[in-house]
Design an enzyme around this catalytic site. Structure first.
Site, PDB file in Angstrom:
ATOM      1  CB  SER A   1       2.792  -8.546   4.259  1.00  0.00           C
ATOM      2  OG  SER A   1       2.907  -7.245   3.743  1.00  0.00           O
TER       3      SER A   1
ATOM      4  CE1 TYR B   1       0.738  -5.616   6.728  1.00  0.00           C
ATOM      5  CE2 TYR B   1      -0.930  -6.944   7.825  1.00  0.00           C
ATOM      6  CZ  TYR B   1      -0.089  -6.718   6.748  1.00  0.00           C
ATOM      7  OH  TYR B   1      -0.061  -7.604   5.697  1.00  0.00           O
TER       8      TYR B   1
ATOM      9  CE  LYS C   1       0.093 -10.593   7.748  1.00  0.00           C
ATOM     10  NZ  LYS C   1      -0.736 -11.813   7.746  1.00  0.00           N
TER      11      LYS C   1
HETATM   12  C1  WQD Z   1      -0.765   1.652  -1.624  1.00  0.00           C
HETATM   13  C2  WQD Z   1      -0.314   3.021  -2.036  1.00  0.00           C
HETATM   14  C3  WQD Z   1      -0.433   4.691  -0.314  1.00  0.00           C
HETATM   15  C4  WQD Z   1      -4.818   4.674  -0.068  1.00  0.00           C
HETATM   16  C5  WQD Z   1      -0.974  -3.075   1.539  1.00  0.00           C
HETATM   17  C6  WQD Z   1      -1.635  -3.791   2.649  1.00  0.00           C
HETATM   18  C7  WQD Z   1      -0.704  -4.743   3.305  1.00  0.00           C
HETATM   19  C8  WQD Z   1       0.118  -5.523   2.318  1.00  0.00           C
HETATM   20  C9  WQD Z   1       0.748  -4.643   1.281  1.00  0.00           C
HETATM   21  C10 WQD Z   1      -0.832  -7.720   2.101  1.00  0.00           C
HETATM   22  C11 WQD Z   1       0.517   3.712  -0.975  1.00  0.00           C
HETATM   23  C12 WQD Z   1      -1.379   5.025  -1.462  1.00  0.00           C
HETATM   24  C13 WQD Z   1      -3.512   4.391  -0.424  1.00  0.00           C
HETATM   25  C14 WQD Z   1      -5.355   5.974  -0.334  1.00  0.00           C
HETATM   26  C15 WQD Z   1      -3.253   6.611  -1.293  1.00  0.00           C
HETATM   27  N1  WQD Z   1      -0.702  -6.490   1.676  1.00  0.00           N
HETATM   28  N2  WQD Z   1      -2.756   5.344  -1.038  1.00  0.00           N
HETATM   29  N3  WQD Z   1      -4.532   6.882  -0.947  1.00  0.00           N
HETATM   30  O1  WQD Z   1       0.046   0.294   2.340  1.00  0.00           O
HETATM   31  O2  WQD Z   1       1.245  -0.684   0.333  1.00  0.00           O
HETATM   32  O3  WQD Z   1      -0.024  -2.148   1.983  1.00  0.00           O
HETATM   33  O4  WQD Z   1      -0.341  -3.931   0.666  1.00  0.00           O
HETATM   34  O5  WQD Z   1      -0.393  -8.197   3.058  1.00  0.00           O
HETATM   35  O6  WQD Z   1      -1.509  -5.642   4.034  1.00  0.00           O
HETATM   36  O7  WQD Z   1      -2.060  -2.829   3.580  1.00  0.00           O
HETATM   37  O8  WQD Z   1      -1.225  -0.627   0.350  1.00  0.00           O
HETATM   38  O9  WQD Z   1      -3.237   0.137  -0.844  1.00  0.00           O
HETATM   39  O10 WQD Z   1      -2.831   0.976   1.522  1.00  0.00           O
HETATM   40  O11 WQD Z   1      -1.377   1.770  -0.343  1.00  0.00           O
HETATM   41  O12 WQD Z   1      -2.542   7.450  -1.845  1.00  0.00           O
HETATM   42  O13 WQD Z   1      -6.531   6.294  -0.027  1.00  0.00           O
HETATM   43  O14 WQD Z   1      -1.448   3.853  -2.253  1.00  0.00           O
HETATM   44  O15 WQD Z   1       0.238   5.856   0.142  1.00  0.00           O
HETATM   45  O16 WQD Z   1       1.519   4.397  -1.655  1.00  0.00           O
HETATM   46  P1  WQD Z   1       0.100  -0.698   1.269  1.00  0.00           P
HETATM   47  P2  WQD Z   1      -2.267   0.576   0.218  1.00  0.00           P
END
Ligand code: WQD
Length: 344
Positions: free
Chosen positions: A129, A154, A158
């Site tokens: 990731s 998490y 990785k």
């Molecule tokens: C994306 C954006 C939040 C939920 C994920 C996986 C991780 C890795 C990378 C594979 C952020 C915002 C989110 C919500 C929000 N993938 N958000 N409201 O944290 O970048 O990581 O992708 O390995 O495993 O967890 O992704 O979709 O959680 O968040 O505003 O209800 O959306 O702040 O900016 P993240 P995410």
């Protein structure tokens, strides 16, 4: 290329795994899927069969439990390659229950590598990731960007996972690995026969968007609009899950054709384009034709301001590039949501 090679997909009924299974079957590979069903059901098997006409062999097993992984490999001793998807992946959840993440993500990897060494399974693809880069100093992020202190348990699993594989290869040079560092996989297969269906409230943005639009969730909470970005919300590289699936086939074939230039290689999987949370919401409203109910709340712990990929190495070395854009992925995610909720 496939000549019926046998490939094991751990966590293969999950979001990335099930979509990769479709592409591998279409390329003629013979699959076995093992999954502990902790974050999915067996339903993706029906979807994989509906798309490809093939129902891959499936075993339910928890690979972090030594008796279970030993029993699995006693039944399925021979593979040409393994793709290790099996892991928990929610940044926020990993703060609340770090041991759940370390036990599942690290223990299962260690036991799996022991089996690969013991049974001479020579090719290994690791589901990594962009989280390993933390808050990268330079954007876009290339594979030489420093691995910084993990911002979450998490992300730490990785980073540790890649180190465990590196150290294993030192003493098992017959093992070759490609670590694929996903940015933000989203979307669903264009037929809507498979998609992202996390058990319980979604922890990631796009499934929360589509479930809110479908009336499953009351309102999307946007975690902060005071970041140092054009619209204040943080930026990610959202990549269609079918592009991510395709990259796994490219990586597997690179290993099978022994084109890898090192025993362990790393590739960033992204589109090279960053999109803010508000831009994702606008994309959804455009492709769906409906307004989304959301409000801005406080930041979420562990979120980085911005992360998007430098795709040069994957394009030039892996011979892969993303074919879909944000609107394509959001459109396919919404089509999937409407199908599973019986919405016209
Ligand atoms: C994306 C954006 C939040 C939920 C994920 C996986 C991780 C890795 C990378 C594979 C952020 C915002 C989110 C919500 C929000 N993938 N958000 N409201 O944290 O970048 O990581 O992708 O390995 O495993 O967890 O992704 O979709 O959680 O968040 O505003 O209800 O959306 O702040 O900016 P993240 P995410």
């Amino acid at each position: 290329m496939s000549e019926g090679k046998k490939v094991l997909l751990t966590g293969g009924l999950g979001f990335i795994g099930s979509h990769t299974a479709v592409v591998l079957i279409e390329r003629g590979y013979d699959l076995v899927i093992v999954d502990n069903l902790s974050n999915t059901t067996e339903e993706p098997l029906d979807g994989i069969e509906a798309i490809t006409g093939v129902r891959p062999a499936f075993e339910k097993a928890d690979l972090s439990i030594s008796d279970e992984i030993e029993a699995f490999f006693s039944k399925h001793p021979k593979f040409d390659g393994v793709i290790n998807f099996a892991a928990f992946k929610a940044v926020g959840e990993s703060y609340k229950d770090p041991l759940k993440y370390y036990t599942n993500n690290i223990q299962s990897l260690s036991l799996l590598l022991q089996q690969c060494a013991k049974r001479q399974i020579p090719k290994f693809i690791f589901s990594s990731s962009c989280t390993v880069y933390g808050e990268a100093e330079h954007l876009p992020i290339d594979e030489n960007a420093p691995i910084q202190e993990a911002l979450s348990p998490y992300g730490n699993t990785k980073q540790i996972g890649e180190e465990i594989i590196r150290d294993t290869i030192e003493v098992h040079p017959e093992l070759k690995c490609i670590s694929l560092r996903y940015f933000n996989p989203i979307g669903a297969h264009p037929t809507a026969a498979i998609g992202e269906l996390p058990l319980g409230p979604p922890l990631n943005l796009v499934p929360f968007v589509t479930q809110t639009a479908a009336g499953i969730r009351e309102q999307l909470q946007v975690f902060g609009d005071d970041y140092d970005t054009p619209d204040g919300t943080n930026i990610r590289d959202y990549i269609h899950v079918m592009d991510v699936a395709e990259a796994h086939v490219c990586a597997l074939e690179r290993l099978f054709e022994e084109k890898n230039e090192a025993a362990m290689e790393f590739f960033n999987l992204g589109t090279g384009k960053g999109s803010s949370v508000l831009e994702v919401i606008r994309s959804f409203e455009k492709v769906s034709g409906q307004a989304l109910n959301y409000r801005i709340v406080e930041r979420r712990r562990g979120d980085v301001t911005a992360a998007y990929a430098d795709t040069t190495k994957a394009n030039e070395v892996l011979g892969w590039s993303a074919q879909y854009d944000l609107d394509d992925a959001v459109r396919d995610a919404w089509r999937w949501e409407k199908k599973i909720r019986n919405i016209e």
